[in-house]
Design a protein around this motif. Structure first.
Motif, mmCIF file in Angstrom:
data_model
loop_
_atom_site.group_PDB
_atom_site.id
_atom_site.type_symbol
_atom_site.label_atom_id
_atom_site.label_comp_id
_atom_site.label_asym_id
_atom_site.label_seq_id
_atom_site.Cartn_x
_atom_site.Cartn_y
_atom_site.Cartn_z
ATOM 1 N N THR A 117 1.293 -1.266 -0.018
ATOM 2 C CA THR A 117 0.118 0.140 0.481
ATOM 3 C C THR A 117 0.726 0.785 0.180
ATOM 4 O O THR A 117 1.440 1.817 1.071
ATOM 5 N N HIS A 118 0.799 2.421 -1.187
ATOM 6 C CA HIS A 118 1.770 3.342 -1.089
ATOM 7 C C HIS A 118 0.598 4.949 -0.454
ATOM 8 O O HIS A 118 1.410 5.558 -0.330
ATOM 9 N N GLY A 119 -0.685 4.694 0.273
ATOM 10 C CA GLY A 119 -1.390 5.560 1.019
ATOM 11 C C GLY A 119 -2.857 5.471 0.359
ATOM 12 O O GLY A 119 -3.640 4.690 -0.263
ATOM 13 N N TYR A 120 -3.007 6.196 1.879
ATOM 14 C CA TYR A 120 -4.547 6.309 1.486
ATOM 15 C C TYR A 120 -5.503 7.557 1.548
ATOM 16 O O TYR A 120 -4.721 8.304 1.905
ATOM 17 N N PHE A 121 -6.026 8.056 0.794
ATOM 18 C CA PHE A 121 -6.558 9.302 0.067
ATOM 19 C C PHE A 121 -7.964 9.958 0.119
ATOM 20 O O PHE A 121 -7.926 8.449 -0.310
ATOM 21 N N PRO A 122 -8.006 10.553 0.327
ATOM 22 C CA PRO A 122 -9.778 11.376 0.484
ATOM 23 C C PRO A 122 -10.142 11.557 -0.916
ATOM 24 O O PRO A 122 -11.208 12.164 -0.435
ATOM 25 N N SER A 123 -9.634 11.981 -1.767
ATOM 26 C CA SER A 123 -10.216 12.493 -2.893
ATOM 27 C C SER A 123 -8.808 11.396 -4.667
ATOM 28 O O SER A 123 -8.130 10.783 -4.221
ATOM 29 N N VAL A 124 -9.503 11.333 -5.253
ATOM 30 C CA VAL A 124 -8.711 10.943 -6.994
ATOM 31 C C VAL A 124 -7.969 12.088 -6.596
ATOM 32 O O VAL A 124 -6.736 11.847 -7.338
ATOM 33 N N GLN A 125 -7.979 13.286 -6.632
ATOM 34 C CA GLN A 125 -6.794 14.267 -6.574
ATOM 35 C C GLN A 125 -6.071 14.187 -6.082
ATOM 36 O O GLN A 125 -4.077 14.204 -6.209
ATOM 37 N N SER A 126 -6.148 13.939 -4.580
ATOM 38 C CA SER A 126 -4.960 13.556 -3.673
ATOM 39 C C SER A 126 -4.304 12.219 -3.662
ATOM 40 O O SER A 126 -2.961 12.295 -4.372
ATOM 41 N N ALA A 127 -4.685 11.655 -4.691
ATOM 42 C CA ALA A 127 -4.004 10.236 -4.907
ATOM 43 C C ALA A 127 -2.844 9.916 -6.196
ATOM 44 O O ALA A 127 -1.876 10.028 -6.123
ATOM 45 N N VAL A 128 -3.698 10.783 -7.425
ATOM 46 C CA VAL A 128 -3.129 11.683 -8.089
ATOM 47 C C VAL A 128 -1.768 12.368 -7.837
ATOM 48 O O VAL A 128 -0.368 11.784 -8.378
ATOM 49 N N LYS A 129 -2.156 13.009 -6.824
ATOM 50 C CA LYS A 129 -0.417 14.307 -6.615
ATOM 51 C C LYS A 129 0.268 13.626 -5.681
ATOM 52 O O LYS A 129 1.285 13.446 -5.573
#
Length: 84
Positions: free
Chosen positions: A37-49
């Motif tokens: 797992t590389h991370g958990y994100f609240p939005s698609v945009q934050s995952a893309v960043k």
């Protein structure tokens, strides 16, 4: 949702968040695929960043100028993959 980003890297979601996972092609004793797992994100945009950050951190740049060029290239690549 499970969307392939590239290779064995995926963006998945559950009811609460988006998750970047990297599958290694192996399975555990019960047959479930193993992943990092590389991370958990609240939005698609934050995952893309975060994806852009991951790619920039893999850069082999030797100077700030090269690093800047790599970062621009990576951002453009990711954006080009997002446009329909």
């Amino acid at each position: 949702m499970k969307v392939q980003i590239e290779g064995n890297l995926y963006l998945e979601s559950d009811d609460m968040q988006f998750i970047i996972k990297e599958y290694n092609g192996k399975k555990d004793a019960t047959g479930r695929e193993l992943y990092k797992t590389h991370g958990y994100f609240p939005s698609v945009q934050s995952a893309v960043k975060h994806l852009v950050k991951m790619k920039v951190m893999q850069s082999t740049a030797q100077t700030l100028s090269e690093l800047h060029q790599d970062a621009l290239r990576i951002e453009q690549y990711v954006e080009s993959q997002l446009t329909v």
